[in-house]
Enzyme design. Structure first.
Site, PDB file in Angstrom:
ATOM      1  N   GLY A  66       0.481  -1.020  -0.041  1.00 38.57           N
ATOM      2  CA  GLY A  66      -0.134  -0.082   0.673  1.00 38.57           C
ATOM      3  C   GLY A  66       0.864   1.307   0.390  1.00 38.57           C
ATOM      4  O   GLY A  66       1.244   1.649   1.266  1.00 38.57           O
ATOM      5  N   GLY A  82       0.932   4.415  -0.674  1.00 35.55           N
ATOM      6  CA  GLY A  82      -0.626   5.492  -1.117  1.00 35.55           C
ATOM      7  C   GLY A  82       0.493   6.514  -0.115  1.00 35.55           C
ATOM      8  O   GLY A  82       1.842   6.924   0.150  1.00 35.55           O
ATOM      9  N   LEU A 103       0.610   6.909   2.667  1.00 36.04           N
ATOM     10  CA  LEU A 103       1.073   6.545   4.161  1.00 36.04           C
ATOM     11  C   LEU A 103       2.524   6.004   3.646  1.00 36.04           C
ATOM     12  O   LEU A 103       3.590   5.974   4.401  1.00 36.04           O
ATOM     13  CB  LEU A 103       0.651   6.026   5.002  1.00 36.04           C
ATOM     14  CG  LEU A 103       0.511   5.664   6.865  1.00 36.04           C
ATOM     15  CD1 LEU A 103       0.048   7.431   7.417  1.00 36.04           C
ATOM     16  CD2 LEU A 103       0.375   4.660   7.516  1.00 36.04           C
ATOM     17  N   ASN A 136      -5.468   2.536  10.539  1.00 31.92           N
ATOM     18  CA  ASN A 136      -6.344   3.358  11.722  1.00 31.92           C
ATOM     19  C   ASN A 136      -7.246   2.555  12.102  1.00 31.92           C
ATOM     20  O   ASN A 136      -7.563   1.290  11.473  1.00 31.92           O
ATOM     21  CB  ASN A 136      -7.082   4.127  11.062  1.00 31.92           C
ATOM     22  CG  ASN A 136      -6.711   5.681  10.241  1.00 31.92           C
ATOM     23  OD1 ASN A 136      -6.168   6.183  11.099  1.00 31.92           O
ATOM     24  ND2 ASN A 136      -6.929   6.114   9.195  1.00 31.92           N
ATOM     25  N   LYS A 185      -5.628   6.392  19.908  1.00 32.46           N
ATOM     26  CA  LYS A 185      -5.742   6.943  18.256  1.00 32.46           C
ATOM     27  C   LYS A 185      -7.559   7.587  17.946  1.00 32.46           C
ATOM     28  O   LYS A 185      -7.920   8.663  17.269  1.00 32.46           O
ATOM     29  CB  LYS A 185      -5.063   6.105  17.984  1.00 32.46           C
ATOM     30  CG  LYS A 185      -4.713   6.720  16.757  1.00 32.46           C
ATOM     31  CD  LYS A 185      -3.797   8.190  16.131  1.00 32.46           C
ATOM     32  CE  LYS A 185      -3.558   8.701  15.138  1.00 32.46           C
ATOM     33  NZ  LYS A 185      -3.797   7.999  13.704  1.00 32.46           N
ATOM     34  N   ASN A 217      -9.443  10.337  16.288  1.00 30.00           N
ATOM     35  CA  ASN A 217     -10.017  10.109  14.874  1.00 30.00           C
ATOM     36  C   ASN A 217     -11.341   9.938  14.743  1.00 30.00           C
ATOM     37  O   ASN A 217     -12.100  10.003  14.045  1.00 30.00           O
ATOM     38  CB  ASN A 217      -9.534   8.128  14.679  1.00 30.00           C
ATOM     39  CG  ASN A 217      -8.866   8.177  13.880  1.00 30.00           C
ATOM     40  OD1 ASN A 217      -7.924   9.281  13.111  1.00 30.00           O
ATOM     41  ND2 ASN A 217      -7.678   6.978  13.584  1.00 30.00           N
ATOM     42  N   ASN A 239     -13.137  11.923  12.225  1.00 30.38           N
ATOM     43  CA  ASN A 239     -13.768  11.558  11.100  1.00 30.38           C
ATOM     44  C   ASN A 239     -14.797  11.753  10.895  1.00 30.38           C
ATOM     45  O   ASN A 239     -14.887  11.518   9.724  1.00 30.38           O
ATOM     46  CB  ASN A 239     -12.627  10.503  11.472  1.00 30.38           C
ATOM     47  CG  ASN A 239     -11.370  10.611  10.782  1.00 30.38           C
ATOM     48  OD1 ASN A 239     -11.057  10.633   9.236  1.00 30.38           O
ATOM     49  ND2 ASN A 239     -10.503  10.136  11.759  1.00 30.38           N
ATOM     50  N   SER A 263      -8.942  12.657   6.645  1.00 31.46           N
ATOM     51  CA  SER A 263      -8.924  10.865   6.535  1.00 31.46           C
ATOM     52  C   SER A 263     -10.029  10.782   5.572  1.00 31.46           C
ATOM     53  O   SER A 263      -9.749  10.536   4.373  1.00 31.46           O
ATOM     54  CB  SER A 263      -7.531  10.055   6.452  1.00 31.46           C
ATOM     55  OG  SER A 263      -8.316   9.245   7.849  1.00 31.46           O
ATOM     56  N   GLU A 294     -13.865   4.045   6.098  1.00 30.88           N
ATOM     57  CA  GLU A 294     -12.877   3.000   7.150  1.00 30.88           C
ATOM     58  C   GLU A 294     -13.887   3.149   8.638  1.00 30.88           C
ATOM     59  O   GLU A 294     -13.524   3.180   9.317  1.00 30.88           O
ATOM     60  CB  GLU A 294     -11.641   3.508   8.000  1.00 30.88           C
ATOM     61  CG  GLU A 294     -10.574   3.661   6.368  1.00 30.88           C
ATOM     62  CD  GLU A 294      -8.844   3.298   6.986  1.00 30.88           C
ATOM     63  OE1 GLU A 294      -8.424   2.687   6.910  1.00 30.88           O
ATOM     64  OE2 GLU A 294      -8.690   4.447   6.985  1.00 30.88           O
TER      65      GLU A 294
END
Lengths: 314, 314
Positions: free
Chosen positions: A10, A12, A14, A105, A192, A196, A200, A262, A274
């Site tokens: 992945g 991307g 990150l 995440n 976190k 988040n 988010n 994100s 997500e």
């Protein structure tokens, strides 16, 4: 310095950023790409970063994990909505003693990965980074970058610091990325989520930036109340986060530059959100402990509706 | 047939429609207008209705209640967000034995009006109507029209049916509008909230029509849960609504044509939203009885944010 090799699953905003930094620091890195594969194979990666722009004209690019070498560290930086691919992607990469570092995440993905590669191999991590992919092989790192990692054990029991974790930390720090080692991955993940879950979710539901939500009394209170529910959820899973952490997060967010989360970026790009890893899994874990998180449950329902409608004619 | 005269305070989608129907039936009606005043004074009212279109080329139009005659029934059909005007508008209209019929959304406005005109004068009502003002003096009645009215008494105690209520019912029925007489205004208001709170709120927050929300499992469940909270709120105020009423409302909404709620229409027109009367007041009444309505509280916070932002540069 370690001689760890890295496979980035992945590549991307990150994975692409961290992989590029590691390669620039002299480590051997192999990148799995999908939509960017042809472009990056030819042109490499461009990193714009507040810590200095750079390009990697040539990288080890792959579109299939069967063709990749078995590296010491498999860094998974896919969106969790892509995790259904991992049972196919990961097995060809595994060899004795290598590890999977899950930099994603939310909560509850480590047990799934442990089923695929074996629990002893799984390290989890959370990343504080503002970074975007703005074009093929083109990543803009806006701010931050700190990673916290911890060993995964059954049911997220606290675990020790392993040598491999120390090596990873040294590798990243040689690339200018700070890595904190934690004995309690579960707590890192819940902490976190304190940020988040409210930001988010509400950024998508209210179509709002963090500064707009912080500047309005009603949403500021709502954010605080949702954070309190996250702490209740954590507590129901025997994970204690001090109440003062909420104020830390509010203060931290007050200082952020106006910022799209994100999930909001995914929403605007009509990518899957997500929702399950960030909201659904914590909700179900608390539910299994007989704790109903009303506000977070409502965020979940609102987001599921918006996500389904957002992608219904794609 | 009664010879009641009517003063319509707020001659929009609701007041304009009912007033026009009453005038067409031969009753004496006087209309208070604001933005439409000049236009309507010259051109009268145009009513498009599923029950038959008609025009009233000339009506008694006013832009000031001091110039209006003291009518037998003062029908208040302003948005509740305009109620701050009533302490000035109503006193010139009052005379012995006339009544104020408050045909507005939400809860908790009757006590305010009682302070202005005296409790004995106040009749409250809820209206089931789909009607829009689509231009100056131009109203489109889409569907429904039933009104339920009840006498207001201190703290919304159940009250009897008065002669004036019967007269109003006859007047409206002569105009083709069904009026149900209720001994329990408080219950009528809470019942209306079972529909109004979830659909009005979520239609704005999720930018969604009723059919979209009903067609998605998550929002359908959320709507049901919010309705349950409304019943809890009612119960905390000693108002019992049977649980089966929720299913009635869901079934009813399933049969509606795709429909924008009144709050969504206000939002799109960047008008103030009726948040306090529809959501804030019920929330505070339940809160005063020590019942926290978590989901409705969150709707309130989300709407307050959206409403403030929606009008910040007007």
């Amino acid at each position: 310095m370690s001689k760890n090799t890295y496979a980035i699953i992945g590549s991307g905003a990150l994975g692409g950023f961290y992989g590029a930094k590691l390669q620039k620091a002299g480590l051997e890195v192999h990148f799995l790409l999908r939509s960017d594969y042809q472009h990056v194979l030819k042109n490499g990666l461009i990193i714009e970063s507040k810590n200095g722009d750079f390009t990697l004209p040539q990288i080890n690019a792959y579109n299939n994990t069967n063709k990749m070498p078995k590296c010491d560290v498999i860094l998974v930086a896919l969106k969790t909505t892509q995790n259904y691919l991992l049972p196919e992607l990961l097995p060809p990469l595994c060899q004795e003693n290598n590890v999977v570092l899950l930099l994603q995440n939310g909560l509850g993905t480590e047990p799934e990965i442990a089923k695929i590669v074996g629990e002893e191999r799984v390290i989890g991590g959370v990343s504080n980074i503002a970074s975007n992919k703005i074009g093929y092989g083109h990543i803009r790192h806006v701010d931050y970058g700190l990673i916290r990692i911890g060993k995964y054990t059954t049911n997220y029991q606290p675990a020790g610091i392993t040598n491999k974790m120390r090596e990873i930390s040294q590798d990243f720090e040689s690339a200018g990325i700070q890595v904190n080692l934690s004995e309690d991955l579960f707590q890192e993940r819940w902490k976190k989520l304190v940020w988040n879950i409210p930001y988010n979710s509400l950024s998508v539901i209210l179509d709002a930036r963090t500064d707009e939500m912080m500047g309005d009394t009603n949403t500021r209170n709502l954010i605080t109340e949702i954070m309190q529910e996250v702490l209740e959820g954590a507590k129901s899973c025997k994970c204690e986060i001090p109440n003062s952490y909420i104020q830390n997060m509010l203060d931290h967010t007050d200082k952020l530059n106006p910022y799209l989360t994100s999930m909001k970026i995914d929403y605007e790009r009509r990518q899957p959100l997500e929702i399950e890893s960030i909201i659904g899994n914590p909700l179900r874990m608390a539910g299994a402990a007989d704790i109903q998180l009303n506000k977070i449950g409502m965020l979940y329902q609102q987001l599921k509706f918006l996500d389904a409608r957002n992608r219904q004619d794609i």
